[in-house]
Enzyme design. Structure first.
Site, PDB file in Angstrom:
ATOM      1  N   GLU A   1      15.673   1.810  17.659  1.00  0.00           N
ATOM      2  CA  GLU A   1      15.008   3.034  17.858  1.00  0.00           C
ATOM      3  C   GLU A   1      14.469   2.699  19.223  1.00  0.00           C
ATOM      4  O   GLU A   1      13.832   3.620  20.235  1.00  0.00           O
ATOM      5  CB  GLU A   1      13.736   3.020  16.946  1.00  0.00           C
ATOM      6  CG  GLU A   1      12.906   2.570  16.821  1.00  0.00           C
ATOM      7  CD  GLU A   1      11.712   2.908  15.865  1.00  0.00           C
ATOM      8  OE1 GLU A   1      12.114   2.569  14.600  1.00  0.00           O
ATOM      9  OE2 GLU A   1      10.904   2.558  15.873  1.00  0.00           O
TER      10      GLU A   1
ATOM     11  N   ASP B   1       9.463  -6.214  -5.841  1.00  0.00           N
ATOM     12  CA  ASP B   1       8.454  -6.878  -4.223  1.00  0.00           C
ATOM     13  C   ASP B   1       8.476  -8.459  -5.019  1.00  0.00           C
ATOM     14  O   ASP B   1       8.278  -8.717  -5.758  1.00  0.00           O
ATOM     15  CB  ASP B   1       7.599  -6.229  -4.970  1.00  0.00           C
ATOM     16  CG  ASP B   1       6.143  -6.879  -3.943  1.00  0.00           C
ATOM     17  OD1 ASP B   1       6.071  -6.177  -2.352  1.00  0.00           O
ATOM     18  OD2 ASP B   1       5.774  -8.175  -3.163  1.00  0.00           O
TER      19      ASP B   1
ATOM     20  N   THR C   1      11.596   4.826   6.072  1.00  0.00           N
ATOM     21  CA  THR C   1      10.164   4.519   6.612  1.00  0.00           C
ATOM     22  C   THR C   1       9.566   3.641   7.090  1.00  0.00           C
ATOM     23  O   THR C   1       8.179   3.238   7.703  1.00  0.00           O
ATOM     24  CB  THR C   1       9.057   5.753   5.958  1.00  0.00           C
ATOM     25  OG1 THR C   1       8.608   5.518   4.847  1.00  0.00           O
ATOM     26  CG2 THR C   1       9.402   7.079   5.874  1.00  0.00           C
ATOM     27  N   SER C   2      10.212   2.364   6.522  1.00  0.00           N
ATOM     28  CA  SER C   2       9.548   1.167   7.445  1.00  0.00           C
ATOM     29  C   SER C   2       9.243   0.267   8.648  1.00  0.00           C
ATOM     30  O   SER C   2       9.058   0.438   9.547  1.00  0.00           O
ATOM     31  CB  SER C   2      10.045   0.257   6.142  1.00  0.00           C
ATOM     32  OG  SER C   2       8.850  -0.990   5.728  1.00  0.00           O
ATOM     33  N   ARG C   3      10.998   0.081   9.069  1.00  0.00           N
ATOM     34  CA  ARG C   3      11.607  -0.577  10.396  1.00  0.00           C
ATOM     35  C   ARG C   3      12.742  -0.397  10.082  1.00  0.00           C
ATOM     36  O   ARG C   3      13.159  -1.063   9.064  1.00  0.00           O
ATOM     37  CB  ARG C   3      10.723  -2.439   9.831  1.00  0.00           C
ATOM     38  CG  ARG C   3      10.169  -2.586  10.897  1.00  0.00           C
ATOM     39  CD  ARG C   3       9.575  -1.446  12.057  1.00  0.00           C
ATOM     40  NE  ARG C   3       8.300  -2.207  12.655  1.00  0.00           N
ATOM     41  CZ  ARG C   3       7.282  -0.669  12.025  1.00  0.00           C
ATOM     42  NH1 ARG C   3       7.317  -0.338  11.053  1.00  0.00           N
ATOM     43  NH2 ARG C   3       5.585  -1.573  12.519  1.00  0.00           N
TER      44      ARG C   3
ATOM     45  N   HIS D   1      10.311   8.467  14.687  1.00  0.00           N
ATOM     46  CA  HIS D   1       8.890   7.183  13.945  1.00  0.00           C
ATOM     47  C   HIS D   1       7.839   8.213  13.860  1.00  0.00           C
ATOM     48  O   HIS D   1       6.609   7.377  14.637  1.00  0.00           O
ATOM     49  CB  HIS D   1       8.684   6.315  14.739  1.00  0.00           C
ATOM     50  CG  HIS D   1       8.951   5.149  14.516  1.00  0.00           C
ATOM     51  ND1 HIS D   1       8.934   2.998  14.153  1.00  0.00           N
ATOM     52  CD2 HIS D   1       7.278   4.907  13.571  1.00  0.00           C
ATOM     53  CE1 HIS D   1       7.836   2.695  13.552  1.00  0.00           C
ATOM     54  NE2 HIS D   1       7.050   3.801  13.031  1.00  0.00           N
TER      55      HIS D   1
ATOM     56  N   PRO E   1       7.502  -5.156   5.153  1.00  0.00           N
ATOM     57  CA  PRO E   1       7.647  -5.645   6.763  1.00  0.00           C
ATOM     58  C   PRO E   1       9.299  -5.597   6.895  1.00  0.00           C
ATOM     59  O   PRO E   1      10.079  -6.402   6.222  1.00  0.00           O
ATOM     60  CB  PRO E   1       6.842  -5.885   6.371  1.00  0.00           C
ATOM     61  CG  PRO E   1       6.554  -6.789   5.223  1.00  0.00           C
ATOM     62  CD  PRO E   1       7.451  -5.984   4.124  1.00  0.00           C
TER      63      PRO E   1
ATOM     64  N   ASP F   1      13.134   7.873   8.953  1.00  0.00           N
ATOM     65  CA  ASP F   1      12.108   7.690  10.280  1.00  0.00           C
ATOM     66  C   ASP F   1      11.829   6.424  11.376  1.00  0.00           C
ATOM     67  O   ASP F   1      11.326   6.525  12.822  1.00  0.00           O
ATOM     68  CB  ASP F   1      10.736   7.803   9.671  1.00  0.00           C
ATOM     69  CG  ASP F   1       9.510   7.964  10.654  1.00  0.00           C
ATOM     70  OD1 ASP F   1       9.340   9.576  11.481  1.00  0.00           O
ATOM     71  OD2 ASP F   1       8.505   7.643  10.879  1.00  0.00           O
TER      72      ASP F   1
ATOM     73  N   LYS G   1       0.919  -1.404   0.014  1.00  0.00           N
ATOM     74  CA  LYS G   1      -0.248   0.147   0.017  1.00  0.00           C
ATOM     75  C   LYS G   1       0.831   1.177  -0.312  1.00  0.00           C
ATOM     76  O   LYS G   1       0.809   2.239  -0.462  1.00  0.00           O
ATOM     77  CB  LYS G   1      -0.823  -0.146   1.390  1.00  0.00           C
ATOM     78  CG  LYS G   1      -2.112  -1.090   1.119  1.00  0.00           C
ATOM     79  CD  LYS G   1      -2.988  -1.004   2.190  1.00  0.00           C
ATOM     80  CE  LYS G   1      -2.278  -1.856   3.637  1.00  0.00           C
ATOM     81  NZ  LYS G   1      -1.612  -3.175   3.509  1.00  0.00           N
TER      82      LYS G   1
HETATM   83  P1  NAD Z   1       2.090  -3.739   2.501  1.00  0.00           P
HETATM   84  O1  NAD Z   1       1.484  -5.383   3.365  1.00  0.00           O
HETATM   85  O2  NAD Z   1       0.925  -3.129   1.872  1.00  0.00           O
HETATM   86  O3  NAD Z   1       3.445  -3.972   2.126  1.00  0.00           O
HETATM   87  C1  NAD Z   1       4.324  -4.504   1.596  1.00  0.00           C
HETATM   88  C2  NAD Z   1       4.796  -4.962   0.671  1.00  0.00           C
HETATM   89  O4  NAD Z   1       6.490  -5.676   0.064  1.00  0.00           O
HETATM   90  C3  NAD Z   1       4.352  -6.571  -0.199  1.00  0.00           C
HETATM   91  O5  NAD Z   1       3.704  -6.636  -1.706  1.00  0.00           O
HETATM   92  C4  NAD Z   1       5.065  -7.788  -0.064  1.00  0.00           C
HETATM   93  O6  NAD Z   1       4.846  -8.464  -0.848  1.00  0.00           O
HETATM   94  C5  NAD Z   1       5.837  -6.705  -0.022  1.00  0.00           C
HETATM   95  N1  NAD Z   1       7.343  -7.544   0.429  1.00  0.00           N
HETATM   96  C6  NAD Z   1       7.029  -8.985   1.601  1.00  0.00           C
HETATM   97  N2  NAD Z   1       8.414  -9.424   1.795  1.00  0.00           N
HETATM   98  C7  NAD Z   1       8.881  -8.664   0.558  1.00  0.00           C
HETATM   99  C8  NAD Z   1      10.573  -9.605   0.578  1.00  0.00           C
HETATM  100  N3  NAD Z   1      11.480 -10.112   0.886  1.00  0.00           N
HETATM  101  N4  NAD Z   1      10.948  -8.919  -0.966  1.00  0.00           N
HETATM  102  C9  NAD Z   1      10.149  -8.354  -1.219  1.00  0.00           C
HETATM  103  N5  NAD Z   1       8.902  -7.706  -1.032  1.00  0.00           N
HETATM  104  C10 NAD Z   1       8.511  -7.990   0.142  1.00  0.00           C
HETATM  105  O7  NAD Z   1       2.142  -3.128   3.685  1.00  0.00           O
HETATM  106  P2  NAD Z   1       2.149  -1.447   3.967  1.00  0.00           P
HETATM  107  O8  NAD Z   1       1.096  -0.681   4.385  1.00  0.00           O
HETATM  108  O9  NAD Z   1       2.861  -1.147   2.543  1.00  0.00           O
HETATM  109  O10 NAD Z   1       3.733  -1.436   4.858  1.00  0.00           O
HETATM  110  C11 NAD Z   1       4.839  -1.223   4.667  1.00  0.00           C
HETATM  111  C12 NAD Z   1       5.463  -1.387   6.292  1.00  0.00           C
HETATM  112  O11 NAD Z   1       5.794  -0.315   6.420  1.00  0.00           O
HETATM  113  C13 NAD Z   1       5.223  -1.581   7.566  1.00  0.00           C
HETATM  114  O12 NAD Z   1       5.390  -2.960   7.452  1.00  0.00           O
HETATM  115  C14 NAD Z   1       5.717  -1.101   8.651  1.00  0.00           C
HETATM  116  O13 NAD Z   1       6.730  -1.603   8.798  1.00  0.00           O
HETATM  117  C15 NAD Z   1       6.174   0.102   7.942  1.00  0.00           C
HETATM  118  N6  NAD Z   1       5.527   1.346   8.407  1.00  0.00           N
HETATM  119  C16 NAD Z   1       5.769   2.315   8.964  1.00  0.00           C
HETATM  120  C17 NAD Z   1       4.970   3.651   9.438  1.00  0.00           C
HETATM  121  C18 NAD Z   1       5.918   4.726  10.048  1.00  0.00           C
HETATM  122  O14 NAD Z   1       4.827   5.442  10.908  1.00  0.00           O
HETATM  123  N7  NAD Z   1       6.804   4.830   9.845  1.00  0.00           N
HETATM  124  C19 NAD Z   1       4.053   3.386   9.643  1.00  0.00           C
HETATM  125  C20 NAD Z   1       2.720   2.678   9.122  1.00  0.00           C
HETATM  126  C21 NAD Z   1       3.995   0.831   8.046  1.00  0.00           C
END
Ligand code: NAD
Length: 335
Positions: free
Chosen positions: A267, A177, A236-238, A299, A210, A262, A157
């Site tokens: 952290e 992906d 901004t992920s983890r 974050h 993730p 972020d 997303k």
């Molecule tokens: P999502 O589940 O919609 O998308 C994750 C994508 O990663 C999917 O398309 C999946 O196929 C792909 N993926 C998973 N493992 C993979 C791998 N090993 N290799 C390649 N692709 C892979 O998640 P999202 O809603 O887009 O969120 C992504 C991440 O953002 C979350 O997991 C979370 O850690 C992080 N996040 C951070 C904040 C923040 O405030 N900084 C807020 C929300 C989410």
């Protein structure tokens, strides 16, 4: 009425405000704690049917065992990521786990691009200078995003929205992906490629996968050595997607042109806290903060009115559904 009591850990003022104002919150009794959930603090949940957690609360097996022994039945994550919960352990203890899978992917995507723009155009440094009446431009040169190659790792997303924003700037966008969405890529003129090719070809790399065992240290000394020289990285992920020691080495060598974070590997216990007036015990974070080409936020990518409202709505609805023996909202259950 134990079924209606919710122990909320790692509470900040905005959590309290949005959770108590959620529509489904009327029948819930909130017990807000500022401390985080750990095995040491878990017993404070006694008498609550639900614990409500955020990203740095620790729901490992020993903690979950304590929660279950005190009658907790639901772990309600007020976030999307769930790497801090031992799901098999929760399942074996009969604990339900729900999350908020999509509260506002726009909030995170927009913040990731805001970080890149700030870092690249040195807005944070310019703002400081102008306040000191220093109107010099020396050292503030950035680059156009238009025409650059942006690599999006993870096109879920948030990654998809981020890619689309960069397309709006006129950048060429590469994506990787494990489950590519080819029709989306065709619509937005985005090219799927291997992660290796993406890393070697991109001027800007934006991480949106993730944290999983196979994504931990996705950017390590080996993969960072293969980056295009001077590449910018946005995470901004983890935090644990990047090996900090290797990142610092790549910054020192000039391999990396800039880093916007972020999230940070270590952290926990630092981000979300006001430590002003203290000193940082984390030497690597101190070092990162000293680089002029590193920009860190704590974050906060999720922190918009829309996201907080949606987090509170989904969380309070799921908790009240537990109390009323109704099914959880579609797509929110993890066990
Ligand atoms: P999502 O589940 O919609 O998308 C994750 C994508 O990663 C999917 O398309 C999946 O196929 C792909 N993926 C998973 N493992 C993979 C791998 N090993 N290799 C390649 N692709 C892979 O998640 P999202 O809603 O887009 O969120 C992504 C991440 O953002 C979350 O997991 C979370 O850690 C992080 N996040 C951070 C904040 C923040 O405030 N900084 C807020 C929300 C989410």
């Amino acid at each position: 009425m134990p079924d209606h009591t919710v122990a909320v850990f790692d509470t900040k003022p905005y959590d309290r405000e949005y959770l108590t104002h959620a529509q489904a919150a009327d029948q819930l009794i909130w017990r807000f704690h500022e401390f985080r959930l750990t095995a040491e603090t878990a017993a404070t949940a006694a008498g609550a049917s639900t614990v409500c957690l955020f990203v740095n609360d620790q729901a490992d097996r020993p903690t979950l065992e304590i929660l279950a022994s005190h009658g907790v039945r639901l772990i309600a994550l007020r976030c999307a990521g769930f790497n801090n919960v031992d799901l098999p352990a929760a399942k074996s203890l009969g604990l339900s786990v729900v999350r908020v899978p999509a509260y506002s992917p726009h909030a995170v995507a927009e913040h990731s691009v805001a970080l890149l723009l700030t870092l690249n155009r040195k807005i944070h440094r310019a703002w400081n200078r102008v306040r000191e009446l220093n109107f010099s431009l020396t050292g503030l040169v950035g680059f156009d995003i238009h025409g650059k190659t942006v690599g999006i790792i993870g096109t879920g997303k948030i990654g998809r929205l981020t890619a689309q924003i960069y397309r709006g700037f006129g950048a060429n966008v590469l994506a990787s992906d494990q489950s590519p969405d080819h029709s989306w890529a065709t619509t937005h003129q985005i090219t799927y490629t291997s992660t290796d090719h993406l890393l070697a070809s991109s001027d800007i790399i934006s991480l949106h996968v993730p944290l999983l065992p196979d994504t931990r240290f996705l950017l390590n000394s080996d993969s960072m050595n293969r980056l295009k020289k001077g590449a910018f990285i946005v995470n901004t992920s983890r935090g644990k997607l990047i090996e900090t020691t290797a990142l610092i080495a790549a910054l020192k060598s000039g391999r990396i042109g800039g880093v916007a974070l972020d999230v940070y590997e270590e952290e926990e216990g630092v981000f979300f806290e006001d430590l002003s007036g203290q000193f940082l015990l984390d030497d690597e974070l101190s070092l990162l903060l000293n680089f002029p080409n590193v920009l860190i936020t704590s974050h906060q990518a999720f922190l918009t009115h829309e996201a907080l409202s949606e987090i509170a709505r989904v969380t309070a609805t799921n908790i009240s559904h537990l109390a009323n023996h109704q099914p959880f909202l579609d797509g929110t259950s993890l066990t």
